[in-house]
Design an enzyme around this catalytic site. Structure first.
Site, PDB file in Angstrom:
ATOM      1  N   GLY A  52       0.731  -1.228  -0.020  1.00  0.00           N
ATOM      2  CA  GLY A  52      -0.001  -0.061   0.002  1.00  0.00           C
ATOM      3  C   GLY A  52       0.875   1.290   0.061  1.00  0.00           C
ATOM      4  N   ILE A  86       2.114   2.985   2.352  1.00  0.00           N
ATOM      5  CA  ILE A  86       3.381   2.784   3.442  1.00  0.00           C
ATOM      6  C   ILE A  86       4.453   1.706   2.750  1.00  0.00           C
ATOM      7  CG2 ILE A  86       4.355   2.116   5.472  1.00  0.00           C
ATOM      8  CD1 ILE A  86       1.649   3.151   6.671  1.00  0.00           C
ATOM      9  N   SER A  94       1.190  -9.347  -1.827  1.00  0.00           N
ATOM     10  CA  SER A  94      -0.339  -8.734  -1.689  1.00  0.00           C
ATOM     11  C   SER A  94      -1.407  -9.588  -2.409  1.00  0.00           C
ATOM     12  CB  SER A  94      -0.097  -7.129  -2.182  1.00  0.00           C
ATOM     13  OG  SER A  94      -1.269  -6.466  -1.912  1.00  0.00           O
ATOM     14  N   THR A 123       5.997  -2.919  11.856  1.00  0.00           N
ATOM     15  CA  THR A 123       5.344  -1.626  12.325  1.00  0.00           C
ATOM     16  C   THR A 123       3.678  -1.468  11.935  1.00  0.00           C
ATOM     17  OG1 THR A 123       6.214  -0.861  10.058  1.00  0.00           O
ATOM     18  CG2 THR A 123       7.451  -0.432  11.959  1.00  0.00           C
ATOM     19  N   ARG A 166       0.753  -4.154  12.531  1.00  0.00           N
ATOM     20  CA  ARG A 166      -0.395  -4.443  13.554  1.00  0.00           C
ATOM     21  C   ARG A 166       0.278  -5.726  14.129  1.00  0.00           C
ATOM     22  NH1 ARG A 166      -2.034   0.115  13.194  1.00  0.00           N
ATOM     23  NH2 ARG A 166      -4.187   0.705  13.041  1.00  0.00           N
ATOM     24  N   GLU A 205      -1.602  -4.304  23.085  1.00  0.00           N
ATOM     25  CA  GLU A 205      -0.984  -3.224  23.303  1.00  0.00           C
ATOM     26  C   GLU A 205      -1.227  -2.370  24.285  1.00  0.00           C
ATOM     27  OE1 GLU A 205      -0.772  -0.581  19.548  1.00  0.00           O
ATOM     28  OE2 GLU A 205       1.050  -2.003  18.860  1.00  0.00           O
ATOM     29  N   HIS A 212       4.814   1.545  19.387  1.00  0.00           N
ATOM     30  CA  HIS A 212       4.040   2.003  18.611  1.00  0.00           C
ATOM     31  C   HIS A 212       4.354   3.324  17.924  1.00  0.00           C
ATOM     32  CE1 HIS A 212      -0.217   0.939  16.595  1.00  0.00           C
ATOM     33  NE2 HIS A 212       0.689   1.731  15.895  1.00  0.00           N
ATOM     34  N   ALA A 213       5.607   3.661  18.012  1.00  0.00           N
ATOM     35  CA  ALA A 213       5.991   5.194  17.658  1.00  0.00           C
ATOM     36  C   ALA A 213       6.034   5.514  16.293  1.00  0.00           C
ATOM     37  CB  ALA A 213       7.201   5.163  18.573  1.00  0.00           C
TER      38      ALA A 213
END
Length: 325
Positions: free
Chosen positions: A158, A160, A179, A239, A241, A270, A289-290
């Site tokens: 996608g 990202i 994908s 990065t 989920r 989380e 989760h930064a």
């Protein structure tokens, strides 16, 4: 003319009321905005809401049913796994992300490479050893590696994933991607990424980075069987989920040296529970989760979400509406 009632739900870990106040200010000229830190905090505001803006706060079936006027749920981010998408669809409620805005793409891609480099260069154990007075070069040297000439496997091409692919070119990496739907030829040409089946990607890649959405089809996408396909020298980065990966299976792989390292920005749940094996597993680089919370990105994300709500309010039609698979 009546004003739209908006409920902005911003949990403390992503900015709370202070961040919510910014959303309210951006919508002040066209809506009445109530800011809360939990979807359950103000039942009256939930019942009145025509739009819910949620920054990773759960919007479950019960919340949707408690909001009879609800027309739209706007997620402040690319993900929508915290919203009961199927129930919203049954109720005729539009659920949107900010996927096409590109607000998060660059910074999450940067964070993915920060984790990749930290794992490849053993930055964390090197720092820790030096801080306690140990010159650990002899111990660390066998595990140090470089990215040039290696194969990067991207799971999910996608917005990202495409940013990650473009950055990989600067490291002279070969890029594969997996994908459910192959990207257009123009995207493959622009990113230099070549499509392959997921299992083949896992066998071939020196570094695997996850950028897929979380839904029923991708939960535990990397289970014990698929993790076993990775090279023993492979680095896994997530990065996206946490539930994309079977946490116990990943801990097994790290503890038994079946993969070289893992860089994790996301967890299941989380924050991770105190006894989570991934917190003490060897050869990990962990961040809270930064990946998408730089100063610049937070502004872009808020603006993109508010703009999309505005498109709904003025009848233009929001972008990035998602439907159950």
């Amino acid at each position: 003319m009546s004003r739209t009632s908006v409920l902005a739900v911003v949990p403390p870990q992503v900015g709370g009321r202070e961040a919510g106040a910014g959303v309210a200010l951006l919508l002040a000229d066209r809506a009445d905005v109530t800011v809360v830190e939990s979807t359950d905090e103000d039942p009256g505001a939930l019942a009145a809401a025509q739009v819910i803006v949620t920054a990773l706060a759960p919007v479950r079936a019960g919340h949707i049913d408690a909001a009879p006027r609800l027309e739209m749920v706007q997620c402040v981010g690319h993900g929508h796994d915290h919203v009961d998408l199927a129930h919203a669809h049954r109720r005729g409620v539009t659920v949107c992300t900010i996927a096409s805005s590109g607000a998060e793409g660059n910074t999450v891609a940067e964070h993915a490479f920060a984790l990749i480099l930290a794992c490849a260069k053993k930055v964390v154990p090197a720092h820790t050893a030096l801080a306690r007075g140990e010159w650990a070069l002899d111990r660390l040297r066998p595990g140090l590696t470089e990215l040039a000439g290696k194969t990067l496997g991207i799971v999910g091409l996608g917005h990202i994933g495409r940013d990650v692919a473009r950055k990989a070119a600067a490291f002279d990496m070969t890029v594969l991607y997996a994908s459910p739907r192959r990207a257009p030829a123009e995207v493959e040409q622009r990113t230099g990424a070549r499509w392959t089946e997921l299992d083949d990607l896992l066998r071939a890649a020196d570094v695997v980075t996850l950028h897929a959405p979380l839904d029923d089809s991708t939960r535990n996408l990397l289970d014990a069987r698929r993790l076993a396909l990775l090279k023993p020298t492979a680095i896994l980065v997530n990065t996206a989920r946490g539930p994309l990966v079977d946490s116990d299976a990943l801990a097994d792989a790290l503890e038994n040296g079946r993969i070289a390292a893992a860089g994790l920005d996301v967890f299941d749940p989380e924050p991770p529970e105190a006894g989570s094996r991934l917190l003490s597993a060897p050869n990990t680089v962990l961040t809270p989760h930064a990946g998408a919370v730089t100063r610049e990105t937070l502004v872009r994300i808020a603006l993109a979400a508010v703009e999309n709500v505005g498109r709904h309010l003025d009848g233009t039609g929001p972008r990035d509406a998602v439907r159950p698979r």
